[in-house]
Design an enzyme around this catalytic site. Structure first.
Site, PDB file in Angstrom:
ATOM      1  N   ARG A  58     -11.850   3.572  -3.272  1.00  0.00           N
ATOM      2  CA  ARG A  58     -11.771   5.000  -3.603  1.00  0.00           C
ATOM      3  C   ARG A  58     -11.211   5.242  -4.993  1.00  0.00           C
ATOM      4  NH1 ARG A  58     -10.313   4.791   1.899  1.00  0.00           N
ATOM      5  NH2 ARG A  58      -8.159   4.936   1.271  1.00  0.00           N
ATOM      6  N   GLU A  95      -0.868  -0.375   4.378  1.00  0.00           N
ATOM      7  CA  GLU A  95      -0.214   0.370   5.452  1.00  0.00           C
ATOM      8  C   GLU A  95      -0.501  -0.280   6.793  1.00  0.00           C
ATOM      9  OE1 GLU A  95      -0.694   4.827   5.131  1.00  0.00           O
ATOM     10  OE2 GLU A  95      -1.937   4.148   3.464  1.00  0.00           O
TER      11      GLU A  95
END
Length: 170
Positions: A58, A95
């Protein structure tokens, strides 16, 4: 512009308890997407960026149009094993797991002023690794620009004194 209105929040994705911030709703709105890139370009000019680096994937949809807007080069920071030429790599924590990033050895010149652009600043692991790669090549990270920052995850603390611009904060 209130860019937050263009972000779709999806509960329990990719796992329970996560509230995923979906940027595709911003990207599909041409005027909003353009305005976001223009706002980040002002920041890139302020820090006198000479090249934009964006981590896969992204970071490409933020960094590439930003470099185009600025008329400067774009350096893709890829997942390990994706680059065809000699590269360096660094491992990092996500994460939700672990990964590795890589960059071509000739992508950044020593002393070159680099702005990192990505969609999201969360825990800071991806950006911290991107900084390591850029500095290993002799580049100078002059800023980091994001569409979204998740302040409650304190990723900014991993960036030291690097100036940060986030269009949306949660």
């Amino acid at each position: 512009m209130d860019f937050k209105q263009y972000i779709r929040v999806i509960p329990d994705f990719p796992q329970p308890g996560i509230r995923f911030k979906d940027i595709t709703t911003l990207l599909k709105d041409g005027p909003a997407y353009h305005a976001a890139i223009q706002e980040l370009a002002v920041f890139a000019q302020e820090v006198e960026a000479e090249v934009i680096a964006g981590p896969e994937a992204r970071g490409f949809v933020v960094g590439a149009p930003l470099s185009y807007e600025m008329k400067i080069g774009f350096v893709p920071i890829r997942k390990s094993g994706k680059l065809p030429y000699e590269s360096i790599k660094a491992d990092y924590n996500l994460e939700y797991g672990k990964d590795a990033l890589a960059v071509h050895v000739d992508a950044i010149q020593p002393g070159q002023r680099v702005l990192i652009a990505d969609d999201l600043l969360a825990t800071g692991g991806t950006i911290e690794t991107t900084i390591q790669l850029i500095e290993q090549l002799g580049g100078k990270v002059v800023g980091a620009a994001f569409l979204i920052e998740l302040g409650y995850l304190d990723g900014r603390s991993k960036l030291g004194n690097i100036p940060v611009k986030s269009l949306i904060q949660y």
